[in-house]
Design a protein around this motif. Sequence first.
Motif, PDB file in Angstrom:
ATOM      1  N   VAL A  11       0.869  -1.170   0.000  1.00  0.00           N
ATOM      2  CA  VAL A  11       0.000   0.000   0.000  1.00  0.00           C
ATOM      3  C   VAL A  11       0.907   1.221   0.000  1.00  0.00           C
ATOM      4  N   THR A  12       0.707   2.128  -0.940  1.00  0.00           N
ATOM      5  CA  THR A  12       1.506   3.352  -0.954  1.00  0.00           C
ATOM      6  C   THR A  12       0.885   4.383  -0.013  1.00  0.00           C
ATOM      7  N   LYS A  54      -2.618   5.728  13.120  1.00  0.00           N
ATOM      8  CA  LYS A  54      -3.988   5.601  12.607  1.00  0.00           C
ATOM      9  C   LYS A  54      -4.377   4.123  12.533  1.00  0.00           C
ATOM     10  N   ALA A  55      -3.488   3.294  12.021  1.00  0.00           N
ATOM     11  CA  ALA A  55      -3.750   1.853  11.931  1.00  0.00           C
ATOM     12  C   ALA A  55      -3.957   1.259  13.318  1.00  0.00           C
ATOM     13  N   PHE A  67      -0.169  -7.880  13.202  1.00  0.00           N
ATOM     14  CA  PHE A  67      -1.577  -7.627  13.474  1.00  0.00           C
ATOM     15  C   PHE A  67      -2.321  -8.953  13.434  1.00  0.00           C
ATOM     16  N   SER A  68      -3.418  -9.017  14.176  1.00  0.00           N
ATOM     17  CA  SER A  68      -4.239 -10.221  14.165  1.00  0.00           C
ATOM     18  C   SER A  68      -5.631  -9.905  14.678  1.00  0.00           C
ATOM     19  N   PHE A 107     -11.200 -10.254  -0.359  1.00  0.00           N
ATOM     20  CA  PHE A 107     -11.933  -9.668   0.761  1.00  0.00           C
ATOM     21  C   PHE A 107     -10.978  -9.356   1.914  1.00  0.00           C
ATOM     22  N   VAL A 108     -10.134 -10.323   2.261  1.00  0.00           N
ATOM     23  CA  VAL A 108      -9.187 -10.137   3.370  1.00  0.00           C
ATOM     24  C   VAL A 108      -8.220  -9.002   3.052  1.00  0.00           C
ATOM     25  N   GLU A 109      -7.676  -8.992   1.837  1.00  0.00           N
ATOM     26  CA  GLU A 109      -6.737  -7.933   1.454  1.00  0.00           C
ATOM     27  C   GLU A 109      -7.406  -6.562   1.534  1.00  0.00           C
ATOM     28  N   ASN A 110      -8.627  -6.449   1.018  1.00  0.00           N
ATOM     29  CA  ASN A 110      -9.319  -5.160   1.054  1.00  0.00           C
ATOM     30  C   ASN A 110      -9.554  -4.679   2.482  1.00  0.00           C
ATOM     31  N   ARG A 111      -9.927  -5.585   3.382  1.00  0.00           N
ATOM     32  CA  ARG A 111     -10.174  -5.210   4.775  1.00  0.00           C
ATOM     33  C   ARG A 111      -8.870  -4.773   5.462  1.00  0.00           C
ATOM     34  N   VAL A 112      -7.787  -5.488   5.240  1.00  0.00           N
ATOM     35  CA  VAL A 112      -6.493  -5.130   5.846  1.00  0.00           C
ATOM     36  C   VAL A 112      -5.981  -3.820   5.258  1.00  0.00           C
ATOM     37  N   ARG A 113      -6.140  -3.655   3.966  1.00  0.00           N
ATOM     38  CA  ARG A 113      -5.688  -2.432   3.278  1.00  0.00           C
ATOM     39  C   ARG A 113      -6.288  -1.183   3.904  1.00  0.00           C
ATOM     40  N   GLU A 114      -7.542  -1.262   4.366  1.00  0.00           N
ATOM     41  CA  GLU A 114      -8.227  -0.111   4.965  1.00  0.00           C
ATOM     42  C   GLU A 114      -7.466   0.468   6.165  1.00  0.00           C
ATOM     43  N   PHE A 115      -6.697  -0.362   6.847  1.00  0.00           N
ATOM     44  CA  PHE A 115      -5.961   0.098   8.020  1.00  0.00           C
ATOM     45  C   PHE A 115      -4.721   0.912   7.655  1.00  0.00           C
TER      46      PHE A 115
END
Length: 84
Positions: free
Chosen positions: A10-11, A22-23, A43-44, A74-82
């Motif tokens: 993620v850039t 923030k994360a 993270f977990s 789905f998992v990647e998109n949710r983690v990316r949000e952080f």
Amino acid sequence: RKVMPHTFSVTFTQKPGVLIEKARRLAQENDLDFQGDEFQGTFSGSGVEGIYTVGQGEVIIEITSKPFYAPWQFVENRVREFFV
């Protein structure tokens, strides 16, 4: 059941410390475990585990475990949000 790790990046444009705080705050609000600093960490939560490494303008994220029924996208998109 073990899954093969999934890595993506993620850039970012803000300072690494600001991004990670923030994360960390988002993880806490979502009752997830977030350990680390502006260089690297883990993270977990919700069956997902991973590590992150902060590089020059990007965070490299490796998901090391996920529920077998959860699609990678789905998992990647949710983690990316952080990390945005």
